[in-house]
Design a protein around this motif. Structure first.
Motif, mmCIF file in Angstrom:
data_model
loop_
_atom_site.group_PDB
_atom_site.id
_atom_site.type_symbol
_atom_site.label_atom_id
_atom_site.label_comp_id
_atom_site.label_asym_id
_atom_site.label_seq_id
_atom_site.Cartn_x
_atom_site.Cartn_y
_atom_site.Cartn_z
ATOM 1 N N ILE A 1 -70.538 74.702 59.788
ATOM 2 C CA ILE A 1 -72.000 74.618 59.833
ATOM 3 C C ILE A 1 -72.385 73.775 61.044
ATOM 4 N N VAL A 2 -73.166 74.375 61.937
ATOM 5 C CA VAL A 2 -73.648 73.660 63.119
ATOM 6 C C VAL A 2 -74.902 72.881 62.750
ATOM 7 N N ILE A 3 -74.938 71.621 63.174
ATOM 8 C CA ILE A 3 -76.138 70.809 63.028
ATOM 9 C C ILE A 3 -76.327 70.021 64.316
ATOM 10 N N LYS A 4 -77.543 70.066 64.841
ATOM 11 C CA LYS A 4 -77.868 69.362 66.079
ATOM 12 C C LYS A 4 -78.733 68.159 65.766
ATOM 13 N N ARG A 5 -78.777 67.218 66.725
ATOM 14 C CA ARG A 5 -79.614 66.028 66.565
ATOM 15 C C ARG A 5 -81.019 66.423 66.126
ATOM 16 N N GLY A 6 -81.503 65.717 65.139
ATOM 17 C CA GLY A 6 -82.858 65.959 64.648
ATOM 18 C C GLY A 6 -82.942 67.024 63.574
ATOM 19 N N GLU A 7 -81.881 67.781 63.371
ATOM 20 C CA GLU A 7 -81.898 68.832 62.358
ATOM 21 C C GLU A 7 -81.434 68.278 61.014
ATOM 22 N N SER A 8 -81.881 68.937 59.959
ATOM 23 C CA SER A 8 -81.480 68.589 58.598
ATOM 24 C C SER A 8 -81.053 69.841 57.864
ATOM 25 N N ILE A 9 -80.102 69.678 56.955
ATOM 26 C CA ILE A 9 -79.710 70.744 56.048
ATOM 27 C C ILE A 9 -79.525 70.123 54.672
ATOM 28 N N THR A 10 -79.637 70.956 53.658
ATOM 29 C CA THR A 10 -79.405 70.490 52.300
ATOM 30 C C THR A 10 -78.247 71.282 51.721
ATOM 31 N N ILE A 11 -77.288 70.553 51.192
ATOM 32 C CA ILE A 11 -76.142 71.164 50.513
ATOM 33 C C ILE A 11 -76.089 70.545 49.127
ATOM 34 N N GLY A 12 -76.264 71.376 48.108
ATOM 35 C CA GLY A 12 -76.348 70.846 46.748
ATOM 36 C C GLY A 12 -77.550 69.931 46.660
ATOM 37 N N ASN A 13 -77.333 68.692 46.201
ATOM 38 C CA ASN A 13 -78.440 67.733 46.101
ATOM 39 C C ASN A 13 -78.412 66.698 47.225
ATOM 40 N N ILE A 14 -77.723 67.011 48.315
ATOM 41 C CA ILE A 14 -77.604 66.073 49.433
ATOM 42 C C ILE A 14 -78.320 66.630 50.657
ATOM 43 N N GLU A 15 -79.277 65.864 51.172
ATOM 44 C CA GLU A 15 -79.887 66.218 52.448
ATOM 45 C C GLU A 15 -79.081 65.523 53.541
ATOM 46 N N ILE A 16 -78.686 66.282 54.546
ATOM 47 C CA ILE A 16 -77.894 65.765 55.665
ATOM 48 C C ILE A 16 -78.736 65.894 56.923
ATOM 49 N N LYS A 17 -79.034 64.762 57.530
ATOM 50 C CA LYS A 17 -79.824 64.757 58.761
ATOM 51 C C LYS A 17 -78.947 64.248 59.895
ATOM 52 N N ALA A 18 -78.885 65.013 60.985
ATOM 53 C CA ALA A 18 -78.138 64.588 62.173
ATOM 54 C C ALA A 18 -79.051 63.692 63.011
ATOM 55 N N VAL A 19 -78.593 62.467 63.259
ATOM 56 C CA VAL A 19 -79.386 61.493 64.006
ATOM 57 C C VAL A 19 -78.678 61.136 65.310
ATOM 58 N N TYR A 20 -79.386 60.441 66.140
ATOM 59 C CA TYR A 20 -78.885 60.096 67.474
ATOM 60 C C TYR A 20 -77.595 59.271 67.414
ATOM 61 N N ALA A 21 -76.674 59.578 68.323
ATOM 62 C CA ALA A 21 -75.491 58.771 68.589
ATOM 63 C C ALA A 21 -75.269 58.776 70.098
ATOM 64 N N GLU A 22 -74.832 57.669 70.637
ATOM 65 C CA GLU A 22 -74.610 57.497 72.082
ATOM 66 C C GLU A 22 -73.110 57.599 72.351
ATOM 67 N N HIS A 23 -72.636 58.843 72.495
ATOM 68 C CA HIS A 23 -71.191 59.041 72.674
ATOM 69 C C HIS A 23 -70.926 60.174 73.661
ATOM 70 N N GLY B 1 -71.203 57.342 63.009
ATOM 71 C CA GLY B 1 -70.316 58.200 63.786
ATOM 72 C C GLY B 1 -69.821 57.434 64.992
ATOM 73 N N ASP B 2 -69.171 58.118 65.907
ATOM 74 C CA ASP B 2 -68.752 57.495 67.162
ATOM 75 C C ASP B 2 -70.002 57.235 67.987
ATOM 76 N N THR B 3 -70.233 55.986 68.345
ATOM 77 C CA THR B 3 -71.407 55.677 69.159
ATOM 78 C C THR B 3 -71.252 54.317 69.819
ATOM 79 N N GLU B 4 -71.801 54.206 70.994
ATOM 80 C CA GLU B 4 -71.996 52.913 71.628
ATOM 81 C C GLU B 4 -73.364 52.411 71.200
ATOM 82 N N TYR B 5 -73.618 51.131 71.417
ATOM 83 C CA TYR B 5 -74.928 50.583 71.059
ATOM 84 C C TYR B 5 -75.991 51.177 71.964
ATOM 85 N N SER B 6 -77.136 51.474 71.396
ATOM 86 C CA SER B 6 -78.323 51.911 72.124
ATOM 87 C C SER B 6 -79.532 51.520 71.298
ATOM 88 N N ASP B 7 -80.608 51.100 71.956
ATOM 89 C CA ASP B 7 -81.827 50.768 71.221
ATOM 90 C C ASP B 7 -82.355 51.972 70.444
#
Length: 181
Positions: A41-63, A83-89
């Motif tokens: 399942i492809v998910i891009k930053r800012g997108e959300s999907i629901t699987i069962g009773n779990i909403e999964i939202k892809a959020v920003y990561a600096e990697h 996820g894998d990320t460096e610090y970012s404001d």
């Protein structure tokens, strides 16, 4: 994405129905590893999907260009996984979501936050529980989970740290906290 582990997870008979969710670059790599496309399942930053009773939202990561962290929402519980990320404001924006848990990379290698940056981010997010990730798995990842917990509890004021044991299963309740199963 651990390209050594994912094929083993996918091949395990207990995981026949497991889906693999990730940004386009990860899905491309999973296809190269011959993971069945029906399980991806492809998910891009800012997108959300629901699987069962779990909403999964892809959020920003600096990697990388399309890296993501995840915000998992289960009815009244929200979990932020950096996820894998460096610090970012930009990562601070997740604080608006008020996650109760935060799983934070701390190894300070290969495009991931070190302990100081992870503590800074955790202090901005202010989860109730912070769990360090990317420790004690590879010999070159020498960051101390206990030091992260010590600093988070010192700087945050409300956050409690919790170090999970590799390979262990836990249950959680708001009244009893984590219990090893």
């Amino acid at each position: 994405m651990d390209t050594d582990s994912v094929p083993l997870i996918a091949a395990n008979a207990n995981n026949n129905n497991a889906k693999f969710i990730g940004p386009p670059a990860c899905i491309t790599r999973l296809l190269e590893l011959e993971i069945n496309p029906d399980r991806l399942i492809v998910i891009k930053r800012g997108e959300s999907i629901t699987i069962g009773n779990i909403e999964i939202k892809a959020v920003y990561a600096e990697h990388t260009d399309d890296s993501v962290g995840y915000l998992l929402s289960f009815s009244t519980l929200k979990i932020y996984i950096t996820g894998d990320t460096e610090y970012s404001d930009q990562l601070i924006d997740i604080a608006r979501e008020k996650p109760e848990f935060m799983m934070c990379c701390i190894n300070g290698r290969l495009g991931c936050m070190n302990i100081a940056d992870a503590v800074r981010l955790t202090s901005h997010i202010q989860p109730k529980v912070a769990i360090p990730m990317h420790v004690n798995m590879f010999i070159e990842n020498t960051a101390s989970a206990d030091e992260y917990v010590r600093q988070v509890e010192l700087h945050s004021g409300i956050t409690k740290g919790f170090v999970m044991e590799h390979g262990a299963w836990y249950s959680y309740s708001r009244t009893e906290g984590f219990r090893k199963r």
